[in-house]
Design a protein around this motif. Structure first.
Motif, PDB file in Angstrom:
ATOM      1  N   ARG A 199      49.039  24.123  51.910  1.00  0.00           N
ATOM      2  CA  ARG A 199      49.090  25.358  51.132  1.00  0.00           C
ATOM      3  C   ARG A 199      48.561  25.102  49.720  1.00  0.00           C
ATOM      4  N   CYS A 200      48.065  26.160  49.115  1.00  0.00           N
ATOM      5  CA  CYS A 200      47.554  26.098  47.745  1.00  0.00           C
ATOM      6  C   CYS A 200      48.707  25.773  46.798  1.00  0.00           C
ATOM      7  N   ALA A 235      41.534  30.156  44.229  1.00  0.00           N
ATOM      8  CA  ALA A 235      42.072  29.563  43.005  1.00  0.00           C
ATOM      9  C   ALA A 235      41.041  28.644  42.353  1.00  0.00           C
ATOM     10  N   MET A 251      49.583  36.043  46.258  1.00  0.00           N
ATOM     11  CA  MET A 251      50.708  35.127  46.247  1.00  0.00           C
ATOM     12  C   MET A 251      51.404  35.195  47.599  1.00  0.00           C
ATOM     13  N   ARG A 296      48.751  30.078  49.160  1.00  0.00           N
ATOM     14  CA  ARG A 296      47.882  30.587  50.225  1.00  0.00           C
ATOM     15  C   ARG A 296      47.683  29.514  51.290  1.00  0.00           C
ATOM     16  N   LEU A 332      48.894  26.506  43.631  1.00  0.00           N
ATOM     17  CA  LEU A 332      49.131  27.593  42.674  1.00  0.00           C
ATOM     18  C   LEU A 332      49.695  28.844  43.329  1.00  0.00           C
ATOM     19  N   THR A 333      49.043  29.272  44.405  1.00  0.00           N
ATOM     20  CA  THR A 333      49.387  30.567  44.988  1.00  0.00           C
ATOM     21  C   THR A 333      50.188  30.473  46.269  1.00  0.00           C
ATOM     22  N   LYS A 392      57.603  33.810  49.219  1.00  0.00           N
ATOM     23  CA  LYS A 392      58.406  32.678  48.742  1.00  0.00           C
ATOM     24  C   LYS A 392      59.086  31.963  49.909  1.00  0.00           C
ATOM     25  N   ASP A 446      38.471  30.835  40.547  1.00  0.00           N
ATOM     26  CA  ASP A 446      38.999  31.373  39.293  1.00  0.00           C
ATOM     27  C   ASP A 446      39.065  30.304  38.206  1.00  0.00           C
ATOM     28  N   SER A 450      43.432  26.627  46.897  1.00  0.00           N
ATOM     29  CA  SER A 450      42.660  27.489  47.775  1.00  0.00           C
ATOM     30  C   SER A 450      41.295  27.754  47.162  1.00  0.00           C
TER      31      SER A 450
END
Length: 101
Positions: free
Chosen positions: A63-64, A83, A1, A69, A66-67, A4, A86, A80
């Protein structure tokens, strides 16, 4: 992650780009118009340079979703590579399967 703060900074940049898009394109058109005198073009280039750097579109990072990244992001999915792998392993992306040969 991702941190922030890095994600929030990128979101602020996106907002600044949208807010300054019209002004920036107008100044670019004026600055690179070959029919105008050189002095006028130079003043337009200075005005363009005085705008905030973060209002430039190239400062926004993909940027991703979800994460957060910043590297290895597929534009089509806005995720990413990690992600996507997964989600594909969990069969969350339709039609995507792990290859084997």
């Amino acid at each position: 992650m991702a941190k922030k703060s890095a994600i929030e900074k990128n979101e602020r940049r996106k907002k600044m780009v949208l807010a300054a898009r019209a002004k920036r394109t107008r100044l670019k058109e004026l600055a690179y118009d070959k029919n105008k005198p050189l002095e006028d073009r130079f003043t337009d280039i200075i005005k363009l340079a005085q705008m905030p750097r973060n209002s430039s579109r190239v400062r926004v990072r993909n940027r991703c979703g979800l994460t957060g990244r910043p590297r290895g992001v597929y534009r089509k999915f806005k995720l990413s590579r990690i992600a996507i792998r997964d989600l594909a392993a969990e069969a969350q992306i339709p039609g995507m399967t792990k290859s084997s040969w």
